[in-house]
Design a protein around this motif. Structure first.
Motif, short mmCIF file in Angstrom:
data_model
loop_
_atom_site.label_atom_id
_atom_site.label_comp_id
_atom_site.label_asym_id
_atom_site.label_seq_id
_atom_site.Cartn_x
_atom_site.Cartn_y
_atom_site.Cartn_z
N LEU A 158 0.82 -1.20 0.00
CA LEU A 158 0.00 0.00 0.00
C LEU A 158 0.86 1.26 0.00
O LEU A 158 0.63 2.19 -0.77
N SER A 187 2.38 1.89 -3.29
CA SER A 187 1.47 1.89 -4.43
C SER A 187 1.14 3.31 -4.88
O SER A 187 0.85 4.19 -4.07
N ARG A 210 -1.47 4.12 -6.25
CA ARG A 210 -2.89 4.31 -6.02
C ARG A 210 -3.21 4.56 -4.55
O ARG A 210 -4.38 4.69 -4.18
N PHE A 211 -2.17 4.62 -3.71
CA PHE A 211 -2.39 4.89 -2.29
C PHE A 211 -1.41 5.91 -1.71
O PHE A 211 -1.81 6.81 -0.96
N LEU A 232 -10.79 6.01 -1.50
CA LEU A 232 -10.13 4.74 -1.13
C LEU A 232 -10.78 3.53 -1.80
O LEU A 232 -10.08 2.71 -2.40
N HIS A 276 -9.83 3.04 -5.47
CA HIS A 276 -8.47 2.61 -5.80
C HIS A 276 -8.05 1.32 -5.10
O HIS A 276 -7.00 0.76 -5.44
N GLN A 277 -8.84 0.85 -4.12
CA GLN A 277 -8.46 -0.34 -3.36
C GLN A 277 -9.59 -1.37 -3.36
O GLN A 277 -10.77 -1.00 -3.28
N PRO A 278 -9.27 -2.67 -3.45
CA PRO A 278 -10.30 -3.71 -3.36
C PRO A 278 -10.83 -3.80 -1.93
O PRO A 278 -10.18 -3.35 -0.98
N LYS A 283 -8.68 -4.84 1.12
CA LYS A 283 -7.60 -3.95 1.57
C LYS A 283 -8.11 -2.71 2.30
O LYS A 283 -7.31 -1.93 2.81
N LEU A 284 -9.43 -2.54 2.37
CA LEU A 284 -9.97 -1.35 3.00
C LEU A 284 -9.63 -1.26 4.49
O LEU A 284 -9.27 -0.16 4.97
N ALA A 335 -6.01 -0.15 4.61
CA ALA A 335 -5.86 1.22 4.11
C ALA A 335 -6.41 2.23 5.10
O ALA A 335 -5.79 3.27 5.36
N SER A 375 -9.63 9.30 -10.48
CA SER A 375 -10.59 8.30 -10.02
C SER A 375 -11.79 8.20 -10.94
O SER A 375 -12.59 7.28 -10.83
#
Length: 427
Positions: free
Chosen positions: A10, A13, A15-16, A135, A138-140, A143-144, A147, A199
């Motif tokens: 993360l 990444s 995306r994070f 969030l 960008h995250q499955p 992973k929430l 994250a 996004s």
């Protein structure tokens, strides 16, 4: 804080990581300015101890109040336009507010710094739906929790660093140091926002409501219509109410009842912030990629225990001497007990918030997610603003700091009971 297998992907990444650092720099600046104002009131302004406690409590309300009025607009903007682009514009404006804060600091003007703090609150209110709404884009889902734990932990680490540096600037730095930091971090925040990946537009046909009150009411009605989302919003609101009240009561508690100096106040605030980060990471580890609301219930029970004990530990205490260093305070039984209670309370808070907010994100519809987060922020702000105003009123009527901490603990036990009875399915 988190297992390396969870945290490293993360934090590296694209995306994070930019979002992570953007919100970290923003939280640092918010709390750097707020702490500088608190220290000015406590140690630099010509006010009585009672007046100082009320002003410090109201400072929290000034920062939080814009969430109540502007979160609706922020949610609509985030759903209508690309969230990354909105973040970039909002954070660009923050640079100019930082300049205003520097002007207030140079002239030791509590009024100007209150204005700057309120404007920082406006920016934070518009950024909030972006920060949490993006969030899930960008995250499955699995992973929430991790994250969110990183975001929550980093937010309180930012509170820690902002608090420490704000305290140092208050009595060791000067306008030049203050200006470099407040403007430098605003610039860093904007540069990080520029790196956030697009996004897309969640609701490209959405018409922005000019009547802010109407859009806010509509979002709250949408939130209320879903029992699970409403439950999550109420739970997270209690966390933020307790958090802002504890952070506003902590500096005068350490100064007046423990007898600590500026460094001692900073040390306790640092301990509290690190412990929230630890609790957030622990919540993510226990969840293991799932949303486990029992962790929230357990966190509520612990929060009540430590808040009550903190009230009992300091009840009837009068500082034997003023201006004590951290080493002097931590050499006493009372100093250690207060530290344990604050750390336990903060860890419990991290356990409390992470699963609940991850659930809200997972349960939200994609095309309405930012507005859902905005509605949650409005409710959070209503709780925080109402809580801080109520505490300020109770202080004005003579309520002592130990009474207030014990009251938080008792109220949280009631909240824990309600959580246990009404907890929805985690899935």
């Amino acid at each position: 804080m988190l297992r390396s297998g969870m945290a490293t992907p993360l934090l590296l990444s694209r995306r994070f990581a930019p979002l992570f650092w953007c919100q970290f720099f923003a939280a640092f600046n918010d709390n750097f300015l707020k702490t500088s104002l608190v220290f000015l009131i406590l140690f630099g302004a010509d006010v009585t101890p009672g007046e100082a406690e009320v002003l410090i409590t109201l400072a929290g309300a000034v920062f939080i109040a814009p969430y109540f009025f502007l979160s609706g607009l922020g949610g609509e903007l985030a759903d209508r336009f690309d969230k990354a682009r909105v973040a970039q514009w909002v954070k660009f404006v923050e640079i100019f507010v930082a300049v205003l804060a520097l002007y207030g600091y140079m002239h030791k003007s509590v009024a100007v710094m209150f204005v700057a703090l309120g404007l920082f609150g406006v920016i934070a209110a518009l950024f909030g739906p972006i920060k949490y709404g993006i969030l899930p884009d960008h995250q499955p889902p699995e992973k929430l929790p991790a994250a969110n734990a990183l975001i929550e932990g980093a937010t309180f680490i930012a509170i820690l660093t902002g608090t420490i540096v704000g305290g140092m600037a208050a009595h060791q730095g000067g306008p030049r140091v203050f200006g470099v930091l407040v403007i430098g971090f605003a610039l860093s925040c904007w540069l990080s926002a520029l790196r956030i990946p697009p996004s897309g537009e969640g609701a490209p046909h959405l018409t922005i409501t000019r009547n802010i009150a109407r859009s806010t009411v509509a979002m709250l009605r949408h939130l209320r219509a879903d029992p699970r989302l409403w439950w999550g919003a109420l739970v997270t609101s209690w966390f933020w109410l307790v958090g802002i009240v504890v952070l506003s009561l902590l500096p005068p508690l350490i100064k007046t009842l423990i007898g600590g100096n500026e460094d001692t106040v900073t040390a306790y605030l640092a301990l509290f912030s690190v412990a929230v980060g630890i609790g957030s990471g622990l919540a993510a580890m226990l969840a293991r990629g799932r949303i486990v609301l029992r962790i929230t219930f357990f966190g509520a029970l612990l929060l009540g225990v430590f808040a009550c004990d903190l009230g009992l530990a300091t009840f009837g205490e009068i500082a034997s001497s003023a201006g004590q260093t951290p080493a002097q305070v931590f050499s006493t039984a009372l100093g250690i007990r207060v530290a344990i209670d604050l750390a336990g309370l903060a860890i419990a808070g991290g356990l409390f918030i992470v699963p609940a907010f991850a659930a809200v994100q997972a349960w939200s519809d994609k095309d309405y997610r930012a507005r859902t987060v905005a509605a949650v922020n409005v409710l959070n702000a209503a709780f925080m603003t109402g809580g801080t105003v109520l505490v300020a009123l109770l202080q004005h009527l003579g309520a002592t700091l130990p009474m207030l901490f014990a009251g938080i603990g008792v109220a949280t036990f009631i909240v824990a009971s309600l959580i246990g009875r009404t907890m929805p399915s985690s899935s």
